[in-house]
Scaffold this active site. Structure first.
Site, short mmCIF file in Angstrom:
data_model
loop_
_atom_site.label_atom_id
_atom_site.label_comp_id
_atom_site.label_asym_id
_atom_site.label_seq_id
_atom_site.Cartn_x
_atom_site.Cartn_y
_atom_site.Cartn_z
N ALA A 65 -66.51 96.55 -28.24
CA ALA A 65 -65.35 96.86 -29.07
C ALA A 65 -64.18 96.06 -28.51
CB ALA A 65 -65.06 98.35 -29.01
N GLU A 112 -74.47 98.50 -28.86
CA GLU A 112 -74.62 99.64 -29.79
C GLU A 112 -74.86 99.16 -31.22
OE1 GLU A 112 -70.91 101.14 -28.14
OE2 GLU A 112 -71.91 103.04 -27.73
N1 CAA Z 1 -62.54 92.75 -26.35
C1 CAA Z 1 -61.58 91.83 -26.54
N2 CAA Z 1 -61.65 90.59 -26.07
C2 CAA Z 1 -62.74 90.23 -25.37
C3 CAA Z 1 -63.80 91.13 -25.15
C4 CAA Z 1 -63.67 92.44 -25.67
N3 CAA Z 1 -64.65 93.37 -25.55
N4 CAA Z 1 -64.75 90.51 -24.41
C5 CAA Z 1 -64.30 89.25 -24.20
N5 CAA Z 1 -63.09 89.10 -24.79
C6 CAA Z 1 -62.25 87.90 -24.79
C7 CAA Z 1 -61.59 87.68 -23.43
O1 CAA Z 1 -60.43 88.48 -23.31
C8 CAA Z 1 -61.30 86.20 -23.48
O2 CAA Z 1 -60.16 86.01 -24.26
P1 CAA Z 1 -58.95 85.06 -23.72
O3 CAA Z 1 -59.58 83.70 -23.63
O4 CAA Z 1 -57.92 85.18 -24.78
O5 CAA Z 1 -58.56 85.59 -22.39
C9 CAA Z 1 -62.50 85.65 -24.27
O6 CAA Z 1 -63.05 86.75 -24.98
C10 CAA Z 1 -63.58 85.07 -23.38
O7 CAA Z 1 -63.93 86.06 -22.44
P2 CAA Z 1 -63.99 85.78 -20.86
O8 CAA Z 1 -63.00 84.74 -20.48
O9 CAA Z 1 -63.90 87.11 -20.17
O10 CAA Z 1 -65.46 85.16 -20.75
P3 CAA Z 1 -66.44 85.21 -19.49
O11 CAA Z 1 -67.55 84.29 -19.83
O12 CAA Z 1 -65.69 84.96 -18.22
O13 CAA Z 1 -66.98 86.71 -19.42
C11 CAA Z 1 -67.85 88.77 -20.35
C12 CAA Z 1 -67.78 87.22 -20.46
C13 CAA Z 1 -68.65 89.15 -19.08
C14 CAA Z 1 -68.59 89.25 -21.60
C15 CAA Z 1 -66.42 89.34 -20.28
O14 CAA Z 1 -65.66 88.80 -21.34
C16 CAA Z 1 -66.37 90.84 -20.40
O15 CAA Z 1 -66.64 91.55 -19.44
N6 CAA Z 1 -65.97 91.35 -21.60
C17 CAA Z 1 -65.78 92.78 -21.81
C18 CAA Z 1 -67.11 93.50 -21.94
C19 CAA Z 1 -66.87 94.98 -22.12
O16 CAA Z 1 -66.28 95.65 -21.30
N7 CAA Z 1 -67.35 95.53 -23.28
C20 CAA Z 1 -67.18 96.93 -23.61
C21 CAA Z 1 -65.95 97.10 -24.46
S1 CAA Z 1 -65.55 98.81 -24.74
C22 CAA Z 1 -66.61 99.33 -25.96
O17 CAA Z 1 -67.43 98.57 -26.47
C23 CAA Z 1 -66.50 100.78 -26.35
C24 CAA Z 1 -67.57 101.27 -27.24
O18 CAA Z 1 -68.60 101.76 -26.81
C25 CAA Z 1 -67.42 101.20 -28.67
#
Ligand code: CAA
Length: 258
Positions: A65, A112
């Protein structure tokens, strides 16, 4: 219809929906989930469509999300909007088969969403996880329920409590995905499988999907009864006669959804 966060393409009776927010690794925001629900409903209603594939990019199916969109939300915002419950209900109510073709990250809401589909074909690059715990929250789009049913309590609990990712090989071993294919072939393979399903009797496909899904909602005896009744009903279709005649006549069946 023109969408801004997904792309859709229908060929040979299969609709391919590609999640398309590359700058955010296909993070699921309101717009994307709204468009996805609309596109799926349109495909479900379109008689030319017999199967659906949802995919993302090489790097991410969906990284969860949208954290930016969620970061300012309060309890009241989440509770009153019911946080994408309407979109999730739409997606899981689609009657045509949906395959998730997952490459790269399928995290949080991305994992999910993949699990809301009927089955998952994974690229060898796929990484599944429920890392919400690292954000001070927990899964909210079905992860605690669906992942547990797919992989069992121990592994699901570990993933939800530690946020660790599962690679494609572990996902296949654990029953989360139906199979793993080379990343370069992922969409081609998923479209091929969807194309094979599209050749079957749609009445039988929908009945089988409904009966398998029923197994998650009911007791064994009720589920078996539901299956038997659906099985009996298929003997009222022309497609049953055609399928069995074709077998006996050693030819390919021509199903007509009747
Ligand atoms: N929401 C919003 N933006 C996101 C995102 C997310 N879930 N995941 C990645 N992005 C964005 C980053 O902010 C980044 O944007 P900017 O360039 O503007 O900073 C861009 O995508 C690229 O991401 P990274 O630079 O972080 O890429 P990476 O290769 O270094 O890492 C990753 C990849 C490990 C997937 C990392 O992005 C990450 O950990 N993302 C979050 C994953 C997460 O926590 N997901 C759960 C979300 S909560 C949820 O889903 C609740 C639910 O159950 C419904």
């Amino acid at each position: 219809m023109a969408y801004s966060t997904i792309k859709t393409d229908t060929k040979n009776s299969v609709t391919l929906i590609r999640l398309d927010r590359p700058d955010a690794l296909n993070a699921l925001n309101s717009e994307l989930l709204g468009e996805l629900a609309t596109a799926l409903s349109a495909a479900d209603a379109d008689p030319k469509v017999r199967a659906i594939v949802i995919t993302g990019s090489e790097k991410a199916f969906a990284a969860g999300a949208d954290i930016k969109e969620m970061s300012e939300k309060t309890f009241a915002d989440m509770a009153l909007s019911d946080f994408f419950a309407a979109e999730a209900n739409t997606i899981t109510a689609i009657r045509k088969p949906i395959i998730a073709a997952v490459a790269g990250y399928a995290l949080g809401g991305g994992c999910e969403l993949a699990m809301m589909c009927d089955f998952i074909i994974a690229a060898d690059t796929a990484k599944f996880g429920q890392p919400e715990i690292n954000l001070g929250i927990m899964a909210g789009l079905g992860g605690t329920q669906r992942l547990t049913r797919f992989v069992g309590k121990s592994k699901a609990m570990e993933m939800h409590l530690t946020g660790r990712f599962m690679d494609a090989a572990e996902a296949e071993r654990s029953g989360l995905v139906s199979r793993v294919v080379p990343a370069a072939k992922l969409v081609e393979e998923a479209l091929d499988v969807a194309g094979k399903i599209a050749e079957k009797s749609q009445i039988a496909v929908m009945a089988a999907k409904e009966a398998v899904n029923r197994s998650y909602e009911t007791t064994m005896s009720e589920g078996l009864l539901f299956e038997r009744r659906s099985f009996h009903a298929l003997f009222a279709t022309d497609d049953q006669s055609e399928g069995m005649d074709a077998f006996l006549e050693k030819r390919a069946p021509q199903f007509r959804d009747k």
